[in-house]
Structures are given as C-alpha cells and as structure tokens.
Scaffold this active site. Structure first.
Site, PDB file in Angstrom:
ATOM      1  N   GLY A  45       0.839  -1.198   0.000  1.00  0.00           N
ATOM      2  CA  GLY A  45       0.000   0.000   0.000  1.00  0.00           C
ATOM      3  C   GLY A  45       0.869   1.241   0.000  1.00  0.00           C
ATOM      4  O   GLY A  45       2.047   1.179   0.386  1.00  0.00           O
ATOM      5  N   GLN A  50       3.012   9.937   1.545  1.00  0.00           N
ATOM      6  CA  GLN A  50       4.316   9.273   1.703  1.00  0.00           C
ATOM      7  C   GLN A  50       5.304   9.673   0.600  1.00  0.00           C
ATOM      8  O   GLN A  50       6.504   9.437   0.740  1.00  0.00           O
ATOM      9  CB  GLN A  50       4.154   7.749   1.736  1.00  0.00           C
ATOM     10  N   CYS A  93       5.683  -0.369   7.506  1.00  0.00           N
ATOM     11  CA  CYS A  93       5.336   0.872   6.807  1.00  0.00           C
ATOM     12  C   CYS A  93       6.556   1.330   6.034  1.00  0.00           C
ATOM     13  O   CYS A  93       7.666   1.345   6.572  1.00  0.00           O
ATOM     14  CB  CYS A  93       4.902   1.943   7.810  1.00  0.00           C
ATOM     15  N   LEU A  94       6.347   1.722   4.784  1.00  0.00           N
ATOM     16  CA  LEU A  94       7.476   2.160   3.948  1.00  0.00           C
ATOM     17  C   LEU A  94       8.103   3.444   4.499  1.00  0.00           C
ATOM     18  O   LEU A  94       9.244   3.746   4.170  1.00  0.00           O
ATOM     19  CB  LEU A  94       7.021   2.345   2.500  1.00  0.00           C
ATOM     20  N   HIS A 135      -4.742   1.238   7.624  1.00  0.00           N
ATOM     21  CA  HIS A 135      -3.384   1.784   7.735  1.00  0.00           C
ATOM     22  C   HIS A 135      -3.214   2.982   6.783  1.00  0.00           C
ATOM     23  O   HIS A 135      -2.665   4.021   7.170  1.00  0.00           O
ATOM     24  CB  HIS A 135      -2.383   0.658   7.406  1.00  0.00           C
ATOM     25  N   GLU A 136      -3.729   2.854   5.553  1.00  0.00           N
ATOM     26  CA  GLU A 136      -3.585   3.933   4.558  1.00  0.00           C
ATOM     27  C   GLU A 136      -4.461   5.136   4.888  1.00  0.00           C
ATOM     28  O   GLU A 136      -4.019   6.284   4.730  1.00  0.00           O
ATOM     29  CB  GLU A 136      -3.909   3.417   3.152  1.00  0.00           C
ATOM     30  N   HIS A 139      -2.795   7.255   7.324  1.00  0.00           N
ATOM     31  CA  HIS A 139      -1.782   8.141   6.724  1.00  0.00           C
ATOM     32  C   HIS A 139      -2.410   9.469   6.276  1.00  0.00           C
ATOM     33  O   HIS A 139      -1.813  10.533   6.443  1.00  0.00           O
ATOM     34  CB  HIS A 139      -1.144   7.483   5.496  1.00  0.00           C
TER      35      HIS A 139
HETATM   36  O1  GNR Z   1       3.958  -2.673   2.693  1.00  0.00           O
HETATM   37  C1  GNR Z   1       3.210  -2.552   3.679  1.00  0.00           C
HETATM   38  N1  GNR Z   1       2.845  -3.657   4.376  1.00  0.00           N
HETATM   39  C2  GNR Z   1       1.870  -3.647   5.361  1.00  0.00           C
HETATM   40  C3  GNR Z   1       1.752  -4.771   6.175  1.00  0.00           C
HETATM   41  C4  GNR Z   1       0.787  -4.838   7.158  1.00  0.00           C
HETATM   42  C5  GNR Z   1      -0.085  -3.778   7.320  1.00  0.00           C
HETATM   43  C6  GNR Z   1       0.023  -2.646   6.535  1.00  0.00           C
HETATM   44  C7  GNR Z   1       0.986  -2.587   5.549  1.00  0.00           C
HETATM   45  S1  GNR Z   1       1.095  -1.194   4.541  1.00  0.00           S
HETATM   46  C8  GNR Z   1       2.780  -1.195   4.105  1.00  0.00           C
HETATM   47  C9  GNR Z   1       3.076  -0.130   3.071  1.00  0.00           C
HETATM   48  C10 GNR Z   1       2.829   1.245   3.651  1.00  0.00           C
HETATM   49  O2  GNR Z   1       3.596   1.810   4.367  1.00  0.00           O
HETATM   50  N2  GNR Z   1       1.695   1.804   3.365  1.00  0.00           N
HETATM   51  O3  GNR Z   1       1.396   3.019   3.864  1.00  0.00           O
HETATM   52 NI    NI Z   2       2.462   3.078   5.791  1.00  0.00          NI
END
Ligand code: GNR
Ligand code: NI
Length: 173
Positions: A45, A50, A93-94, A135-136, A139
């Site tokens: 995601g 980001q 999270c990236l 999660h997104e 953000h």
């Molecule tokens: O790559 C990602 N893996 C992930 C694993 C478990 C729950 C959420 C994620 S999102 C993350 C990529 C990211 O930072 N998205 O904002």
């Molecule tokens: Ni993230």
C-alpha cells in the site's frame, strides 16, 4: 515515474491530507507513479502523503502472486463501517523502514471511495486488505502505526530512524 518515499520523522507525515474535487489525467498519472513506487519498494500500500503530496489518494495491492497484479486505487476514501471484531496483523510501513509491530484493528471494514475512473464505489474488506485500508486512511490523517504503541516503543523507533537519517545525510553531504 519513481518517487522518493518520505521517512519518519518528518512533519509532512503528520499533516492532514486534502480531498480531491475530481479525478483527472493528472490524478491518474500520480496514481500510476504511486503504484510504480509501491511495487518497487516493495510494499502492499502507499498513501500520496508518503511521496510528499498532501492529497487523499491511496494505492493498494495485496495480491500474493507477483505475476497477477491486482491494484486498487482509492480517492477520498471514507471508512463507513468498522466491525466490533478485531484482528491483529504484524504491520510494516514504507515510511518506517525496518520496523514492524503487531497492531489490533477492526477485522472488517467498508470503504466508500472514488475509483481510477472517477466513479463512486464501495468496498467491503476483511483480512490483510481491511488492515491495509485502515493503515492507509490513517496516513491521510497524519497517523502512523507507531502511534498505537506505548510512548517508550514509539520514541525508541523514532530515535533509531532519526539516527539512520542522520547517517545517510552525513554520507551524502
Ligand atoms: O507494505 C506494507 N505492508 C503492510 C503490512 C501490514 C499492514 C500494513 C501494511 S502497509 C505497508 C506499506 C505502507 O507503508 N503503506 O502506507
Ligand atoms: Ni504506511
């Protein structure tokens, strides 16, 4: 075009993103850049913030098979339903490279959004997709998964990331 991913700590990641008025060709270009950047990372995601763009845009692909891509584009996503039942996933999270933690969230959710073609849609999700959407959307509101951890754990992760950033700066400058 590959974009640079912003790493915590950075005040940009704490800003609230603005909704889009419409989906046009520039939006689609940006979404394709986001998808390319997400696949390259690799991640499942990516939110526009980001890559430093304060707009409510998200791309997701939780498909296991690397050959069969299954991207989802969410513009102005709004979670309209969250289940009482929760699920725990090990999140990454990236913007927090190298750090992972188990986070508890509603197991299922429903999201209203505008798709790649500018059409209004609704998506009911469970499992990893449900966690990823939440999660997104976090953000887009300036929230990172470390915000759900104890202050001690959160501060430790931020400290390590800051040290890592300073080391990289020292090499480049
Ligand atoms: O790559 C990602 N893996 C992930 C694993 C478990 C729950 C959420 C994620 S999102 C993350 C990529 C990211 O930072 N998205 O904002
Ligand atoms: Ni993230």
């Amino acid at each position: 075009m590959l974009r640079k991913i912003i790493i915590e700590p950075d005040p940009i990641l704490r800003k609230k993103c603005k909704p889009l008025e419409s989906v046009n060709d520039d939006t689609r270009k940006l979404m394709n850049d986001m998808l390319e950047t997400m696949y390259k990372a690799p991640g499942i995601g990516l939110a526009a913030v980001q890559i430093g763009i304060l707009k409510r845009i998200v791309v997701i692909d939780v498909s296991k098979d690397k050959e069969k891509k299954d991207p989802i584009f969410l513009v102005n996503p709004e979670i309209t339903y969250r289940s009482k039942k929760t699920a725990v996933y090990e999140e990454g999270c990236l913007s927090l490279p190298g750090h992972f933690a188990e986070i508890e969230r509603p197991a299922e959710c429903t999201t209203k959004f505008i798709n790649f073609d500018g059409k209004e849609k609704e998506l009911k999700a469970e499992g990893l997709l449900s966690t990823c959407i939440q999660h997104e959307v976090d953000h887009l509101n300036g929230v990172l998964f470390i915000d759900y951890l104890s202050k001690l754990k959160k501060d430790m992760i931020i400290k390590k990331l800051l040290k890592h950033k300073k080391e990289i700066e020292r090499i480049i400058v």
